[in-house]
Scaffold this motif. Structure first.
Motif, PDB file in Angstrom:
ATOM      1  N   PRO A 139       0.844  -1.204   0.000  1.00  0.00           N
ATOM      2  CA  PRO A 139       0.000   0.000   0.000  1.00  0.00           C
ATOM      3  C   PRO A 139       0.874   1.247   0.000  1.00  0.00           C
ATOM      4  O   PRO A 139       2.031   1.201   0.423  1.00  0.00           O
ATOM      5  N   PRO A 140       0.344   2.366  -0.474  1.00  0.00           N
ATOM      6  CA  PRO A 140       1.117   3.613  -0.425  1.00  0.00           C
ATOM      7  C   PRO A 140       1.578   3.913   0.992  1.00  0.00           C
ATOM      8  O   PRO A 140       0.898   3.576   1.967  1.00  0.00           O
ATOM      9  N   CYS A 141       2.746   4.532   1.100  1.00  0.00           N
ATOM     10  CA  CYS A 141       3.272   4.858   2.432  1.00  0.00           C
ATOM     11  C   CYS A 141       3.894   6.238   2.411  1.00  0.00           C
ATOM     12  O   CYS A 141       4.053   6.855   1.354  1.00  0.00           O
ATOM     13  N   LEU A 142       4.242   6.715   3.586  1.00  0.00           N
ATOM     14  CA  LEU A 142       4.915   8.001   3.726  1.00  0.00           C
ATOM     15  C   LEU A 142       6.417   7.763   3.746  1.00  0.00           C
ATOM     16  O   LEU A 142       6.911   6.954   4.533  1.00  0.00           O
ATOM     17  N   ILE A 143       7.142   8.445   2.873  1.00  0.00           N
ATOM     18  CA  ILE A 143       8.600   8.323   2.835  1.00  0.00           C
ATOM     19  C   ILE A 143       9.200   9.582   3.451  1.00  0.00           C
ATOM     20  O   ILE A 143       8.836  10.701   3.080  1.00  0.00           O
ATOM     21  N   THR A 144      10.104   9.394   4.402  1.00  0.00           N
ATOM     22  CA  THR A 144      10.737  10.520   5.073  1.00  0.00           C
ATOM     23  C   THR A 144      12.256  10.386   5.003  1.00  0.00           C
ATOM     24  O   THR A 144      12.787   9.301   4.776  1.00  0.00           O
ATOM     25  N   LEU A 145      12.927  11.490   5.191  1.00  0.00           N
ATOM     26  CA  LEU A 145      14.387  11.512   5.322  1.00  0.00           C
ATOM     27  C   LEU A 145      14.687  11.877   6.767  1.00  0.00           C
ATOM     28  O   LEU A 145      14.330  12.968   7.216  1.00  0.00           O
ATOM     29  N   GLN A 146      15.300  10.947   7.488  1.00  0.00           N
ATOM     30  CA  GLN A 146      15.554  11.164   8.909  1.00  0.00           C
ATOM     31  C   GLN A 146      16.924  10.646   9.298  1.00  0.00           C
ATOM     32  O   GLN A 146      17.351   9.596   8.824  1.00  0.00           O
ATOM     33  N   ARG A 147      17.577  11.385  10.179  1.00  0.00           N
ATOM     34  CA  ARG A 147      18.831  10.908  10.762  1.00  0.00           C
ATOM     35  C   ARG A 147      18.502   9.992  11.943  1.00  0.00           C
ATOM     36  O   ARG A 147      17.732  10.365  12.809  1.00  0.00           O
ATOM     37  N   LYS A 148      19.072   8.815  11.926  1.00  0.00           N
ATOM     38  CA  LYS A 148      18.937   7.906  13.064  1.00  0.00           C
ATOM     39  C   LYS A 148      20.290   7.238  13.253  1.00  0.00           C
ATOM     40  O   LYS A 148      20.816   6.611  12.336  1.00  0.00           O
ATOM     41  N   LYS A 149      20.844   7.383  14.430  1.00  0.00           N
ATOM     42  CA  LYS A 149      22.192   6.898  14.695  1.00  0.00           C
ATOM     43  C   LYS A 149      22.308   5.412  14.389  1.00  0.00           C
ATOM     44  O   LYS A 149      21.468   4.617  14.792  1.00  0.00           O
ATOM     45  N   ASP A 190       1.922   3.592   6.610  1.00  0.00           N
ATOM     46  CA  ASP A 190       3.251   3.207   7.088  1.00  0.00           C
ATOM     47  C   ASP A 190       4.265   4.317   6.803  1.00  0.00           C
ATOM     48  O   ASP A 190       3.996   5.258   6.048  1.00  0.00           O
ATOM     49  N   GLU A 191       5.439   4.152   7.397  1.00  0.00           N
ATOM     50  CA  GLU A 191       6.555   5.066   7.136  1.00  0.00           C
ATOM     51  C   GLU A 191       7.787   4.269   6.739  1.00  0.00           C
ATOM     52  O   GLU A 191       8.122   3.262   7.360  1.00  0.00           O
ATOM     53  N   ILE A 192       8.449   4.721   5.686  1.00  0.00           N
ATOM     54  CA  ILE A 192       9.794   4.256   5.351  1.00  0.00           C
ATOM     55  C   ILE A 192      10.706   5.472   5.425  1.00  0.00           C
ATOM     56  O   ILE A 192      10.458   6.491   4.777  1.00  0.00           O
ATOM     57  N   ALA A 193      11.745   5.375   6.246  1.00  0.00           N
ATOM     58  CA  ALA A 193      12.677   6.488   6.418  1.00  0.00           C
ATOM     59  C   ALA A 193      14.052   6.103   5.876  1.00  0.00           C
ATOM     60  O   ALA A 193      14.492   4.964   6.041  1.00  0.00           O
ATOM     61  N   LEU A 194      14.713   7.038   5.233  1.00  0.00           N
ATOM     62  CA  LEU A 194      16.087   6.874   4.774  1.00  0.00           C
ATOM     63  C   LEU A 194      16.946   7.925   5.452  1.00  0.00           C
ATOM     64  O   LEU A 194      16.501   9.059   5.656  1.00  0.00           O
TER      65      LEU A 194
END
Length: 237
Positions: free
Chosen positions: A58-68, A89-93
């Protein structure tokens, strides 16, 4: 006569300056960091969904996030619409790694997190974020080989996992096609000369070693040698 020539020269310079200013203004109007950053990643998600997952996600929210210590992460049902009718859902890079990794490796992280999204909706997720056999099998299917070391021979399941690309596999072909069509990371993190020197000095003074069996970590100088007391295996950098 000399005064006339000077006037003409000033007029030519003014015309050149105006032309340069128009070009600069036009170039600034073309700069759109938000759409230029998120747009290609969103299109890559759609392409991978069709090519690698049969359009099942399903479509999701894509974000750019810093995560150690993370190149990316997936969070199922993380967001809802403001009226409460849609859950997504969220997919973060992590953009902090874009410059050093390059387009194809960043795309492979996107594929990795999409495998988590697939399992969230069509499989059975282990508790505590454990990467289980079902997830590993899906990764293999799409052409990303799970490995706790990121190299051949690594463990295929575990708490903290990465992967490598299988040459000629489905992901490899799909990513190459995207890049050939113009996919690129529009913006990558800047690093100063001083910051690069500090990072180099840090890398030279301390290296992370990991047991190929249990994943136990240790930090030491690059020429150190360790044996895991439990697995009796050498810790690899």
């Amino acid at each position: 006569m000399a005064r006339t020539n000077k006037t003409k020269l000033r007029g030519k310079r003014s015309a050149v300056d105006r032309t340069k200013q128009r070009h600069r203004s036009k170039a600034r109007r073309k700069i759109d960091p938000m759409s230029q950053s998120y747009g290609p990643i969103g299109r890559a998600w759609k392409a991978f969904n069709q090519k690698l997952f049969g359009g099942e996600l399903p479509p999701c929210l894509i974000t750019l996030q810093r995560k150690k210590r993370a190149l990316g992460f997936f969070a199922g049902r993380r967001f809802r619409s403001s009226d409460g009718t849609i859950i997504t859902d969220e997919i973060a890079l992590n953009p902090a790694h874009f410059a050093q990794r390059g387009a194809k490796r960043v795309l492979s992280t996107l594929g990795h997190e999409m495998a988590h999204q697939w399992q969230h909706h069509h499989g059975k997720v282990s508790r505590g974020g454990y990467h289980n056999l079902q997830w590993a099998a899906k990764m293999e299917e799409i052409g990303l080989v799970p490995s706790h070391t990121g190299r051949p021979g690594g463990e295929k399941t575990g708490q903290r996992m990465t992967h490598y690309v299988r040459p000629g596999g489905p992901f490899d072909r799909a990513a190459d096609k995207l890049i050939a069509k113009g996919f690129a990371l529009a913006y990558v993190e800047r690093t100063t000369k001083a910051a690069r020197k500090i990072a180099l000095k840090k890398r030279q003074s301390k290296t992370r070693y990991q047991c190929a069996g249990c994943g136990q970590n240790a930090w030491a100088k690059p020429d150190a040698h360790f044996i895991c007391g439990d697995c009796k295996l050498r810790l690899l950098p």
